[in-house]
Design a protein around this motif. Sequence first.
Motif, PDB file in Angstrom:
ATOM      1  N   LYS A 142      18.350  -3.172   0.018  1.00 25.76           N
ATOM      2  CA  LYS A 142      19.575  -2.903  -0.723  1.00 25.76           C
ATOM      3  C   LYS A 142      19.867  -1.410  -0.686  1.00 25.76           C
ATOM      4  CE  LYS A 142      21.613  -3.250  -5.360  1.00 25.76           C
ATOM      5  NZ  LYS A 142      21.372  -3.658  -6.766  1.00 25.76           N
ATOM      6  N   GLU A 143      21.096  -1.068  -0.379  1.00 21.73           N
ATOM      7  CA  GLU A 143      21.489   0.335  -0.327  1.00 21.73           C
ATOM      8  C   GLU A 143      21.619   0.894  -1.744  1.00 21.73           C
ATOM      9  OE1 GLU A 143      25.550   2.658   0.712  1.00 21.73           O
ATOM     10  OE2 GLU A 143      24.803   1.348   2.319  1.00 21.73           O
ATOM     11  N   LEU A 144      20.939   2.025  -1.995  1.00 28.23           N
ATOM     12  CA  LEU A 144      21.004   2.689  -3.291  1.00 28.23           C
ATOM     13  C   LEU A 144      21.904   3.918  -3.266  1.00 28.23           C
ATOM     14  CD1 LEU A 144      17.243   2.643  -4.382  1.00 28.23           C
ATOM     15  CD2 LEU A 144      19.072   1.063  -5.071  1.00 28.23           C
TER      16      LEU A 144
ATOM     17  N   ILE B  39      12.971   3.394   1.313  1.00 29.88           N
ATOM     18  CA  ILE B  39      13.020   4.162   2.551  1.00 29.88           C
ATOM     19  C   ILE B  39      14.136   5.186   2.415  1.00 29.88           C
ATOM     20  CG2 ILE B  39      13.496   4.123   5.026  1.00 29.88           C
ATOM     21  CD1 ILE B  39      12.249   1.401   5.193  1.00 29.88           C
ATOM     22  N   TRP B  40      13.809   6.456   2.669  1.00 29.88           N
ATOM     23  CA  TRP B  40      14.794   7.531   2.688  1.00 29.88           C
ATOM     24  C   TRP B  40      15.018   7.918   4.142  1.00 29.88           C
ATOM     25  CZ3 TRP B  40      14.225  11.621  -1.768  1.00 29.88           C
ATOM     26  CH2 TRP B  40      14.184  10.949  -3.000  1.00 29.88           C
ATOM     27  N   PHE B  41      16.275   7.943   4.553  1.00 25.87           N
ATOM     28  CA  PHE B  41      16.611   8.107   5.967  1.00 25.87           C
ATOM     29  C   PHE B  41      17.640   9.215   6.151  1.00 25.87           C
ATOM     30  CE2 PHE B  41      19.595   6.411   9.378  1.00 25.87           C
ATOM     31  CZ  PHE B  41      18.852   6.926  10.437  1.00 25.87           C
ATOM     32  N   LYS B  42      17.336  10.166   7.042  1.00 26.09           N
ATOM     33  CA  LYS B  42      18.256  11.255   7.364  1.00 26.09           C
ATOM     34  C   LYS B  42      18.473  11.322   8.871  1.00 26.09           C
ATOM     35  CE  LYS B  42      16.188  14.750   5.123  1.00 26.09           C
ATOM     36  NZ  LYS B  42      15.994  16.122   4.551  1.00 26.09           N
ATOM     37  N   THR B  43      19.713  11.625   9.268  1.00 21.99           N
ATOM     38  CA  THR B  43      20.032  11.761  10.684  1.00 21.99           C
ATOM     39  C   THR B  43      21.297  12.599  10.859  1.00 21.99           C
ATOM     40  OG1 THR B  43      20.499  10.543  12.735  1.00 21.99           O
ATOM     41  CG2 THR B  43      21.424   9.634  10.707  1.00 21.99           C
TER      42      THR B  43
ATOM     43  N   GLU C  79       0.814  -1.226   0.000  1.00 21.25           N
ATOM     44  CA  GLU C  79       0.000   0.000   0.000  1.00 21.25           C
ATOM     45  C   GLU C  79       0.848   1.279   0.000  1.00 21.25           C
ATOM     46  OE1 GLU C  79      -4.435   0.886   1.532  1.00 21.25           O
ATOM     47  OE2 GLU C  79      -3.107  -0.053   2.981  1.00 21.25           O
ATOM     48  N   ILE C  80       2.090   1.178   0.471  1.00 24.77           N
ATOM     49  CA  ILE C  80       2.967   2.345   0.553  1.00 24.77           C
ATOM     50  C   ILE C  80       4.139   2.168  -0.410  1.00 24.77           C
ATOM     51  CG2 ILE C  80       4.465   3.736   2.038  1.00 24.77           C
ATOM     52  CD1 ILE C  80       1.483   3.990   2.650  1.00 24.77           C
ATOM     53  N   GLU C  81       4.432   3.213  -1.192  1.00 26.85           N
ATOM     54  CA  GLU C  81       5.510   3.140  -2.174  1.00 26.85           C
ATOM     55  C   GLU C  81       6.834   3.666  -1.619  1.00 26.85           C
ATOM     56  OE1 GLU C  81       5.297   4.219  -6.673  1.00 26.85           O
ATOM     57  OE2 GLU C  81       6.025   5.998  -5.624  1.00 26.85           O
ATOM     58  N   LYS C  82       6.770   4.662  -0.755  1.00 27.60           N
ATOM     59  CA  LYS C  82       8.001   5.242  -0.220  1.00 27.60           C
ATOM     60  C   LYS C  82       7.768   5.698   1.207  1.00 27.60           C
ATOM     61  CE  LYS C  82      10.526   7.603  -3.049  1.00 27.60           C
ATOM     62  NZ  LYS C  82      11.011   8.688  -3.948  1.00 27.60           N
ATOM     63  N   LEU C  83       8.814   5.561   2.022  1.00 25.36           N
ATOM     64  CA  LEU C  83       8.729   5.893   3.434  1.00 25.36           C
ATOM     65  C   LEU C  83       9.901   6.803   3.800  1.00 25.36           C
ATOM     66  CD1 LEU C  83       7.859   3.209   6.100  1.00 25.36           C
ATOM     67  CD2 LEU C  83       9.502   4.996   6.603  1.00 25.36           C
ATOM     68  N   TYR C  84       9.614   7.870   4.571  1.00 32.58           N
ATOM     69  CA  TYR C  84      10.632   8.830   4.974  1.00 32.58           C
ATOM     70  C   TYR C  84      10.817   8.786   6.489  1.00 32.58           C
ATOM     71  CZ  TYR C  84       9.358  10.766   0.414  1.00 32.58           C
ATOM     72  OH  TYR C  84       9.073  10.931  -0.924  1.00 32.58           O
TER      73      TYR C  84
ATOM     74  N   PHE D 248      17.274   3.322   0.537  1.00 35.61           N
ATOM     75  CA  PHE D 248      17.316   1.872   0.613  1.00 35.61           C
ATOM     76  C   PHE D 248      16.067   1.309  -0.053  1.00 35.61           C
ATOM     77  CE2 PHE D 248      19.384   3.899   4.153  1.00 35.61           C
ATOM     78  CZ  PHE D 248      20.617   3.284   4.203  1.00 35.61           C
ATOM     79  N   ILE D 249      16.254   0.264  -0.863  1.00 34.13           N
ATOM     80  CA  ILE D 249      15.150  -0.327  -1.607  1.00 34.13           C
ATOM     81  C   ILE D 249      14.775  -1.678  -0.998  1.00 34.13           C
ATOM     82  CG2 ILE D 249      16.669  -1.395  -3.329  1.00 34.13           C
ATOM     83  CD1 ILE D 249      14.470  -0.835  -5.391  1.00 34.13           C
ATOM     84  N   ASN D 250      13.486  -1.926  -0.887  1.00 37.18           N
ATOM     85  CA  ASN D 250      12.982  -3.170  -0.329  1.00 37.18           C
ATOM     86  C   ASN D 250      13.064  -4.272  -1.377  1.00 37.18           C
ATOM     87  OD1 ASN D 250      11.608  -5.062   1.267  1.00 37.18           O
ATOM     88  ND2 ASN D 250       9.598  -4.326   0.608  1.00 37.18           N
TER      89      ASN D 250
END
Length: 212
Positions: free
Chosen positions: A171-173, A148-152, A107-112, A208-210
């Motif tokens: 997998k890391e993109l 998933i896009w991840f910032k920290t 149901e979800i294509e991208k997660l931040y 990161f790609i699922n």
Amino acid sequence: MRLRKKWWARPELERDNKAIFNPSQHKGKWKELFGNKNPIHLELGCGRGRFINELAGSCDDTNYLAIDVYEELLVYVLRKANEGRLNNLKVIPMNIGNIEDIFAPDEIEKLYINFCNPWPNKRHHKRRLTHPNFLRRYQTFLLKGGEIWFKTDSELLFADSLEYFKTAGFKELYRTYDLHQSDFNHNIMTEYEEKFCNQGIKIMFGRFINIK
């Protein structure tokens, strides 16, 4: 982060149909709620909503959901959305711990995930939003091939998260240890991010790609 309770927050949210208080009832039906078949992107812990509002304003062919446990913050998200007359953004006041109960598979294509609590104490690592326990929950509704896009700003959390994603089947993109000096051209700053940058703190970012 703990916020002082604001009595007016809940009533203001309840008057706005962009606030969803019964998210489990929409499981498998989120596109029907938006009234179109556009892909859905999700931000976990949206704060005051600068990021998600700018994103929704720039991509009207995508629907956006923003989750935060603090209603006192979500009112500001909706005020921005209403000022921008955005029809592709809705907010969900809830604890992320139950997130797998409100979305159906694919149901979800991208997660931040932007600047989540780093929980530096080892005994609290399972509370991190990038921990494999959470990543596997996201995989119950994240499209295969979804990202998933991840910032920290936390070097420790970023280093650990690189292993977490690998362990959970992502997998890391893309990876950078200094986002604002990188070649990544699609960044939208959050409130925290602007504060950190003004202090000279480097921002780490990964895509990161699922693959499961």
